[in-house]
Design a protein around this motif. Structure first.
Motif, mmCIF file in Angstrom:
data_model
loop_
_atom_site.group_PDB
_atom_site.id
_atom_site.type_symbol
_atom_site.label_atom_id
_atom_site.label_comp_id
_atom_site.label_asym_id
_atom_site.label_seq_id
_atom_site.Cartn_x
_atom_site.Cartn_y
_atom_site.Cartn_z
ATOM 1 N N ALA A 138 -12.613 5.270 41.564
ATOM 2 C CA ALA A 138 -13.210 3.944 41.749
ATOM 3 C C ALA A 138 -14.066 3.590 40.537
ATOM 4 O O ALA A 138 -14.017 2.459 40.023
ATOM 5 C CB ALA A 138 -14.038 3.917 43.038
ATOM 6 N N ALA A 139 -14.829 4.583 40.062
ATOM 7 C CA ALA A 139 -15.677 4.342 38.889
ATOM 8 C C ALA A 139 -14.829 4.060 37.654
ATOM 9 O O ALA A 139 -15.165 3.181 36.844
ATOM 10 C CB ALA A 139 -16.587 5.552 38.643
ATOM 11 N N ARG A 140 -13.741 4.785 37.520
ATOM 12 C CA ARG A 140 -12.863 4.572 36.363
ATOM 13 C C ARG A 140 -12.231 3.187 36.438
ATOM 14 O O ARG A 140 -12.163 2.465 35.441
ATOM 15 C CB ARG A 140 -11.782 5.659 36.315
ATOM 16 C CG ARG A 140 -11.023 5.705 35.006
ATOM 17 C CD ARG A 140 -9.999 6.829 34.972
ATOM 18 N NE ARG A 140 -8.924 6.614 35.932
ATOM 19 C CZ ARG A 140 -7.896 7.463 36.115
ATOM 20 N NH1 ARG A 140 -7.839 8.593 35.438
ATOM 21 N NH2 ARG A 140 -6.963 7.192 36.992
ATOM 22 N N ASP A 141 -11.789 2.824 37.643
ATOM 23 C CA ASP A 141 -11.184 1.493 37.829
ATOM 24 C C ASP A 141 -12.182 0.379 37.504
ATOM 25 O O ASP A 141 -11.782 -0.710 37.088
ATOM 26 C CB ASP A 141 -10.673 1.319 39.264
ATOM 27 C CG ASP A 141 -9.462 2.204 39.549
ATOM 28 O OD1 ASP A 141 -8.889 2.758 38.571
ATOM 29 O OD2 ASP A 141 -9.106 2.368 40.730
ATOM 30 N N GLN A 142 -13.463 0.647 37.736
ATOM 31 C CA GLN A 142 -14.492 -0.362 37.443
ATOM 32 C C GLN A 142 -14.962 -0.300 35.993
ATOM 33 O O GLN A 142 -15.937 -0.952 35.631
ATOM 34 C CB GLN A 142 -15.689 -0.171 38.382
ATOM 35 C CG GLN A 142 -15.389 -0.550 39.829
ATOM 36 C CD GLN A 142 -16.326 0.137 40.818
ATOM 37 O OE1 GLN A 142 -17.415 0.577 40.449
ATOM 38 N NE2 GLN A 142 -15.906 0.232 42.078
ATOM 39 N N GLY A 143 -14.293 0.551 35.194
ATOM 40 C CA GLY A 143 -14.644 0.623 33.777
ATOM 41 C C GLY A 143 -15.887 1.429 33.480
ATOM 42 O O GLY A 143 -16.413 1.394 32.379
ATOM 43 N N GLN A 144 -16.387 2.184 34.475
ATOM 44 C CA GLN A 144 -17.581 3.005 34.236
ATOM 45 C C GLN A 144 -17.247 4.318 33.552
ATOM 46 O O GLN A 144 -18.144 5.013 33.057
ATOM 47 C CB GLN A 144 -18.300 3.295 35.557
ATOM 48 C CG GLN A 144 -18.947 2.073 36.165
ATOM 49 C CD GLN A 144 -19.521 2.378 37.551
ATOM 50 O OE1 GLN A 144 -19.881 3.499 37.855
ATOM 51 N NE2 GLN A 144 -19.578 1.362 38.389
ATOM 52 N N LEU A 145 -15.966 4.696 33.593
ATOM 53 C CA LEU A 145 -15.528 5.918 32.912
ATOM 54 C C LEU A 145 -14.378 5.550 31.991
ATOM 55 O O LEU A 145 -13.667 4.577 32.244
ATOM 56 C CB LEU A 145 -15.057 6.965 33.940
ATOM 57 C CG LEU A 145 -16.088 7.397 34.982
ATOM 58 C CD1 LEU A 145 -15.443 8.245 36.068
ATOM 59 C CD2 LEU A 145 -17.225 8.166 34.316
ATOM 60 N N SER A 146 -14.176 6.349 30.938
ATOM 61 C CA SER A 146 -13.115 6.012 29.991
ATOM 62 C C SER A 146 -11.760 6.090 30.696
ATOM 63 O O SER A 146 -11.596 6.848 31.648
ATOM 64 C CB SER A 146 -13.165 6.951 28.790
ATOM 65 O OG SER A 146 -12.849 8.252 29.200
ATOM 66 N N PRO A 147 -10.799 5.277 30.248
ATOM 67 C CA PRO A 147 -9.498 5.215 30.929
ATOM 68 C C PRO A 147 -8.805 6.576 30.975
ATOM 69 O O PRO A 147 -8.048 6.861 31.892
ATOM 70 C CB PRO A 147 -8.687 4.239 30.058
ATOM 71 C CG PRO A 147 -9.679 3.498 29.238
ATOM 72 C CD PRO A 147 -10.867 4.376 29.077
#
Lengths: 195, 195
Positions: A138-147
């Protein structure tokens, strides 16, 4: 009223599992026997063996019946804060006297009995890992983690050192240690840039 | 000639440990008994019990007698390459049929027997951890890692996921997995910078 026999069966099952945990905490898993559980729970030995093929299988169900450990992830929008809150709770459970030593014994049993290992994974480890991966995703999808963030590996880096400490070095698990792992995972420990 | 009785004692000890490993590999630790080791090694049961108080203690000495696993770190000047070479060797040992399953059983035993846990730590885990920390420290001293690099935690991040896989998820250990862990540790998995 018609389900009274079932109720009695369920009550008896619950009493046996509760007794397993009580007695296990008192005398330790190594000294626990199905005979002793049967005697204290006022159940027949064969009643227990009909349902559980071994002491390890009985412990597994008994520990998982506690269920309520509440290891779900919050989603406040701040992935690091959410991981911290959940892992603190997991560490409190693992470090606590009512769950930790018996859980550790169960993992010990899993090293000798592949059915216990499989059941432990399927019913406890994998669902927990899935929750961690879902929160990270969820965090990755929200751009909080690198792709390219490796979700499964991040889960292993968050869990591995804690289990290493629980099972191998057997040092106490602390919130401070969780903080160090989170810092390493999210701020990185990369090589120093050359001047 | 004067040391012949000692030689015989040492030979017998060695034969018992070799038999423990052979028989353990054949039938698995759970099925192993001191009686069966004694019978195959042509030794008396009491001879074994005089030296080893339990099956776990006998397995510990037998595994550590292999000794030669050669898990020392090279020092080529490239810390990541050196870690990679050493951890590949460790993973090959843990994933190998002659060491892995019995080592896993020993860790299982350590969960029920604190003397085994302490001896395993003192004689195998801690010396290995010390070597990892020493290699990392040399790299930090040479400016290859940032001054704040947390050596003990790095050791736990390199070891923890491997033990998690060996003991908990029981998936195969591979060199590719080692590469992923090294990448995560040294290139970091930090949050994505906000645009």
């Amino acid at each position: 009223m018609t389900d009274a026999p079932h109720r009695r069966g369920a009550d008896r099952t619950e009493a046996i599992m509760r007794t397993t945990l009580e007695l296990g905490r008192e005398i330790g898993y190594a000294n626990l026997s199905i005979e002793a559980v049967a005697a204290r729970a006022g159940a027949g030995k064969h009643t227990i063996y009909r349902r559980w093929s071994s002491k390890g299988a009985l412990l597994l169900d008994s520990l998982l019946s506690l269920n309520g450990p509440g290891l779900d992830y919050p989603d406040t929008g701040d992935v690091v804060a959410d991981l911290r809150a959940q892992i603190y709770a997991a560490v409190d459970l693992l470090a606590g006297a009512s769950f930790g030593p018996l859980f550790q014994a169960l993992i010990g049993e899993a090293q000798h009995d592949s059915r216990i290992a499989a059941a432990l994974n399927e019913r406890f480890i994998a669902p927990q890992a899935d929750k961690t991966v879902a929160r990270l995703k969820a965090a990755r999808d929200q751009g909080q983690l690198s792709p390219g963030f490796d979700l499964d590996l991040a889960m292993a880096i968050l869990s591995g050192p804690l289990y290493f400490q629980l099972l191998i070095t057997q040092e106490p698990l602390t919130h401070e240690y969780v903080d160090r792992i989170l810092d390493a995972l999210f701020t990185g420990m990369g090589p120093r840039p050359r001047p």
